[in-house]
Structure formats: C-alpha cells, structure tokens
Design a protein around this motif. Sequence first.
Motif, mmCIF file in Angstrom:
data_model
loop_
_atom_site.group_PDB
_atom_site.id
_atom_site.type_symbol
_atom_site.label_atom_id
_atom_site.label_comp_id
_atom_site.label_asym_id
_atom_site.label_seq_id
_atom_site.Cartn_x
_atom_site.Cartn_y
_atom_site.Cartn_z
ATOM 1 N N SER A 78 -1.101 4.127 -1.827
ATOM 2 C CA SER A 78 -2.270 4.173 -0.941
ATOM 3 C C SER A 78 -3.309 3.188 -1.448
ATOM 4 N N ARG A 79 -3.805 2.362 -0.537
ATOM 5 C CA ARG A 79 -4.806 1.365 -0.911
ATOM 6 C C ARG A 79 -5.942 1.380 0.102
ATOM 7 N N GLY A 96 -10.692 -1.690 5.062
ATOM 8 C CA GLY A 96 -9.250 -1.771 5.204
ATOM 9 C C GLY A 96 -8.566 -0.647 4.464
ATOM 10 N N THR A 97 -7.426 -0.223 4.991
ATOM 11 C CA THR A 97 -6.634 0.813 4.338
ATOM 12 C C THR A 97 -5.166 0.571 4.634
ATOM 13 N N SER A 98 -4.296 0.993 3.711
ATOM 14 C CA SER A 98 -2.861 0.827 3.915
ATOM 15 C C SER A 98 -2.109 1.930 3.181
ATOM 16 N N LEU A 117 -5.925 -5.915 0.367
ATOM 17 C CA LEU A 117 -5.700 -4.564 -0.132
ATOM 18 C C LEU A 117 -4.873 -4.539 -1.412
ATOM 19 N N ALA A 118 -4.248 -5.641 -1.778
ATOM 20 C CA ALA A 118 -3.363 -5.657 -2.943
ATOM 21 C C ALA A 118 -4.145 -5.403 -4.226
ATOM 22 N N SER A 133 -12.537 -1.341 -4.233
ATOM 23 C CA SER A 133 -11.190 -1.011 -3.791
ATOM 24 C C SER A 133 -10.629 0.103 -4.657
ATOM 25 N N LEU A 134 -9.678 0.832 -4.099
ATOM 26 C CA LEU A 134 -8.989 1.915 -4.799
ATOM 27 C C LEU A 134 -7.522 1.867 -4.421
ATOM 28 N N SER A 135 -6.651 1.878 -5.435
ATOM 29 C CA SER A 135 -5.207 1.857 -5.202
ATOM 30 C C SER A 135 -4.543 2.883 -6.106
ATOM 31 N N THR A 136 -3.622 3.644 -5.534
ATOM 32 C CA THR A 136 -2.873 4.629 -6.310
ATOM 33 C C THR A 136 -1.417 4.604 -5.888
#
Length: 757
Positions: free
Chosen positions: A253-254, A243-245, A134-135, A273-276
């Motif tokens: 949020s990932r 996966g989510t975190s 998730l990174a 993937s999406l990360s904010t």
Amino acid sequence: MNQLFDRFNRRIGVMLSLLILSFTMQAQTPLLKLVDEDTRQSVENANYAYGSKQGISSIDGEITFVFQKDVPLIISHIQYGKLSFTPEEVSQAMKKQVLELSAKSHSLQPVTLISIHPQAGKREKMAFRVQHQLAHDAGQILEQFSSISSIRKSGAYGFDPVLRGFKYDQINLVIDGSQGATAGCPNRMDPASSQIPLNMITQAEVMKGPHSLRYGNAFGGTINFKSAPARFSEKATIQGRLGTSYATNGEISRSEAVIGLTSKATDLKLFGSLSTGKEYTDGDNMEIPAEFYRTNVGGKMGLKISETQTMSLLLSNNYAKDVDFPALPMDLRKDDTWLVNLGHKALFYNGALSSWNTTVYATKVDHLMDNHDKMMNPRMVDANTAAQTNNAGGRTELRFDFEKDWLYAGTGMRVENAEGTRERNILMGLMAGKTILDNVWQDALIRKNSAFAEYHHQGDAYHLVFSGRLELNHAEARELDENFASNYSNLNSDILNPALSLGGTKTLTNNISFSLWMGMAQRSGSLAERYINLFPIGLDPYEMLGNPGLKAETNNQLDLIFDYKTEQTNATINLFASFLSNYISSEIRNDLQPRMATAAGVRQFINIDDARISGLEISWQQLLGTHFQQVAELAYTHGENTTTNEALPEIPPMEFRYRLLGSFVKKKLRTELHFRHAFEQNRIATSYGETKTPAFNRIDLKASYTLTQQLHFSVAAQNLFDEAYYEHLSRSVRSAENRPLYSPGRSFYFSLSYNFL
C-alpha cells in the motif's frame, strides 16, 4: 463651481488618457509562447530580457513585452543556454505567436531519460507516471532503463543499481547534480538510490560512461535525479496532488501527497508519502519475507530574489523500520535519513557569462540492523549494528555562452564519513554471556576536492564536447582497530584522480547520425573498500577486510553510437567497451580468521591488473498508425577479469524488452503490453560462489484512464502468467536450502491520483 468642474474635467481627461495608453500598450504587448523545436512542448522557467524588461516564462511557456523595432530578445535557460534573437526574428515569431528554442545540452552523449512527473502540457501522460510518484525505492524505478539492473537482498526494498556491470561507488548517483547519501549499512540495505524523495523528482537522467564529468567522478556513469524547479505565478495559487495505490501480492500500500502555494516571489511545496508491505508469494507459491515500512516527509521552497536570481531550499526525511532482508544475516530495524540542500541561481544577460549555480548540502543517515528475527538453529549469538554516515559538500558552476559554443566550469567538495559498532551477545559456548564490540567503520573519512570543465562546440553538421575533471582524494580512519592496522604500514592516502572525455556527434544525413565518445576516469576506493573491518558485505558469506593501500582504478572507455530517426521511427545502436586497470576486486586470505563462526573466511580488497567490460544496447521505437507505438530494446554486457580469465561477478544477463503502447479516446485511455525476456546467465565467477541463472519470461499488462484533467486511474496485471523466476543479481535467501531470492508472482496493481499542480 466652475473651478471644481474644470478640475473634474481634467481628472476625467487624465483617466481617459491613461486608459487609452493602457489599451495601446496592451495592443503592443505580444503574448509569445516558447516551445522546444523538436518536442513542441512548452518551455517554462526560461529567463528573458527585452530592453529594460526582464521576466520568467510561465508554466505554459508564455512571455510578454512591449515590442520595439530595434531591440533584440535574449532567452536564458539551463537546457537551451543563452539565445539571442534579432528584432527581425522577434517580429516573425510574433506573427506566429510562437518562438522555437533549440536545445544546447549534453543530450547527444550516451544519456537516457525517464520523465517521472510530466510537465504542463503533458498531463495526458500522467497515468503512466503515477507509479513513480508513489514508489518508495528509486532503484526499482531505474530498472526501467534497459542498461540498469539491481542487486536485490530484499524482495521489496533497497534495490542497488548496476549500470552496464558497474556498481556501488563506481556509479555517481546524485540529486540535482550534487547531493548524495552514503549508505549507513555496511551491507547497503540503504543504498543512495533508496534515499531519493521520489514524489519531488521530475526526471531521472542516466549518463553512461565517463563522458559527462560535471556532477562528480563518473567512473562508470552518473545517475542524476532532478527535483521539481521553482515555479512562480502572478497571483497566489494553491496547488497539490494526492495519490494512492495497492498491489495485491505483498499487500503493498502506497500513498503520497503534495501541497503548495505559489506567488510572484515564492514557491512553497510540502510533501509526504507512506509505503508498507508484507510477505509475498513467488511463482511457485512460496512465501518470501518482504515486510517493510517507509515514510518520507519534507518540503521545498523557491524564492525569487530578483528577476535574475532565485534561491531554493530542500529538506527531506526518509524513515524506514522493520524491513525484511532474507538474503542477509540481519534485518533493517531502523533507518533515519535527513537531506538538506540549499541552492542559488543567478542569470546574466551582458557578456559571455550566462548563469551561475551554487549548491551546498548535507546528508545524515542513522541506521540500525539486527538478527533478532532471524530463525537460527542453534542460535549462538544475538547481534546488532548501529551505524551513522554523514555526507556534506557543495558545488558551484558557471556557464558561458558564445556565438556557437558554450562552457561549463566549476569546483566542488564532498566529505563522506562513516562510523558504527557491531554488538555481539554470545549465547552458547565458552564465551556465553559475554558481549563483544566490533569497530566496523573505524570512523573512516574521505574528502574529495575537485575542479571541472565541459566545453561544447556546435558546428554546421557536428557537435563536439571536451570534458575534464581533477579530483584530490584524501582518506583516513580516525578510530582505527588495532588488528586492522596491523595489516598495513600506511593507513592514510592522498590521491590525485584525473578524468578526461572527448566526443561528439556527426550528422550524416537528415535521418542518420554517428557519435564517438572516448573517456578516461580514475576512481579511488570507497569507504567500504578501504576501511570496512571484517564484515560480510560481499556476494559470498566471507567477511571483508578493507585495504587503505588500494591504488585508484582506471576506466578507459569507448562508446560508438549510430542513430536513425524519421517521423515514424527512431533506432539507436550503442556499442561500448571499458578497459579497466587496477580494478578493485578481492581475494581470500587463508591466514586470517573471521570474527563470526558463520563466515566462510576472510576476503581482502585488492587491485587486479586488468579487467574488461563491453557490450551493446539496441533500441527501436516506431509509430504504428495514430493509436499504437512499439518499442524494442536489447541490452548485453560482457565482463571479464582478464588477469585470471574468469568472468567478473554480478554481471547481468542479456535482456530483450518489448512494449506495445496504445492511445485511445483522445489520449484519455492508454494501454501497455510489456514483454521481458532475460537470457540464461552462464558466464559466472565461480570463485565468488556464483551460480548459473536460468532464462525467464515476464509479461505485464497496464491500462490507465484520465477521468478528468486532474483525476487519473490505472490498473495493471504484473507477471501475468505467474512466472517463477529470480534475477541473476538477486542474492540467495540465507537458509538451509540456500534458495535464490525469487521475485513476486502474479500481482494486480491499482492506483488513483488527483493532480492540481
């Protein structure tokens, strides 16, 4: 009627005969499982040849064939080399239904690994690795290595790795041994580590020092991110992962997903993937700007051309926007990166030639940054910089296997190009209303052509490795700025850079081994070091002036390694020393004026005669009964400019780390207590404006639970005691207070993943 009856009987007889033959063949077809001799883990994707039968081991390491008394079995694998087993050895393995493989690799060199995605048979460890999938920044992942720190200009993005005091282009960072990205941003908001598609990576391999020269100019070391290999199946199978975190401090949020389809000849995986994130609070409850938005989409396809040949294609797009960099004069507005990688692998069973691997790749970075969101009083200028970098090349490598020895030999080419312009709109003073364009990168280009070889000799109680590389480095600028050019008489260069390494491991007893590695590598200046044109990219606010006349710097390095291993304990001590000549540094030029009024002056890249980097790394792992394991690590680096008797800048302090790992409920529940102590760093380069960094402690708690074989949940308390601290390599926030960039305070982390890969 009788004729019809006779025909029917004959057909029944043929069918019965075929059925009996089928059962007979099945009875003679053993199911043999390939396992690693040390780890006992299954070995997948191993090619085998048994008579006329050829194939690839399954995800569980299984192979099948019809046993023949006089036929040897040949196994070929990138990690184990080409292994030949006599009919007698095959017969013995059939009785146990297990065949043990002994690794033939460079793992005896100063190298450490992080398994980012567990392989088949290790699914219970998935809960510890979901944060890697998730990174959004590989630089942050690399900080798990005790020998790696990061230069931070943002609290959440663009962590630039430093390995034993070596940084930037002194480290060779690649994907699958070949592909890399060149930062489009002169300030390295987008270092190569930030462009790694982590949810398609299975392993991060750190090779320390100039000892493994196969993957490029390993001046200070190589960091190799390995993507997931192609896996084929007898039946068409759909695979995937979700996966989510969420982290509370910074509202990070990932989410990530992989969907794939495998068959006998194809393996197709699509990933995204999406990360904010937003601003976070440090241990003093101060808000730090850290907003970011990052997406990654792409796919990887594997194609089995024949039983001995495969092809692969990796396509990835990384996109980031509106990222806060409080320690820089600008923020990242947009970073759009494309990576394409085409590979071919062929295996051979007759003769010494074992495998042939070829890769061609291209990377394109489109970067835009500006100061529009920076709070400035008075606001004298609006500025933005648009930059593009292109990186293309290829690599081909042959592997030869002999009775006890093996050899890698190959050649490669890499071309790096950067161009970009800063636009300054003057808002105050006599020039108010005017627009000035600055040629930042000068359309600079570096081309590297190389040849390499690595020879392994395995003795009864020792292992020797000879490694060499020869690189022709050509540099030029195709759009020179007149003022820049006026400082130099020669603006192009062609430099021949050799690299050599000799080392090995001697097994003294069943528990003790000793390794000695000696290496020499020569590195020419990077695009920035040669051609950056008055832009503030260093530790202090001086504008940097590239120098195309730089000599190649040389690293002569020695590594001594002592290793003690039992079934319960593994202890390692690694002592290293690098003696550097023509070290690339910089000096202040009082006779040159900076372009921006906010700059302190101008620094020019130069060579200094001598410098030294030395240190030690100690690790100790111990099993405590059936449920616990403890790991202790100590890392220390000492850097000195021996020409001026001053400390080298940006050297991380000594660090101690301790982890207590627990495993319960049939390995479904895993816990971890992580303690980290960074010592005070009082050895600083005052000529670069470095200041002392106080010591700090940090404690993290983690727990994960395997709900089902596919479903995993984890929770963590990061910086449990809300320590207010900052890393020595973190830059200071650009404000009136010039406060250091503090790390996040206490945060709670949750993740959930579903895996049916």
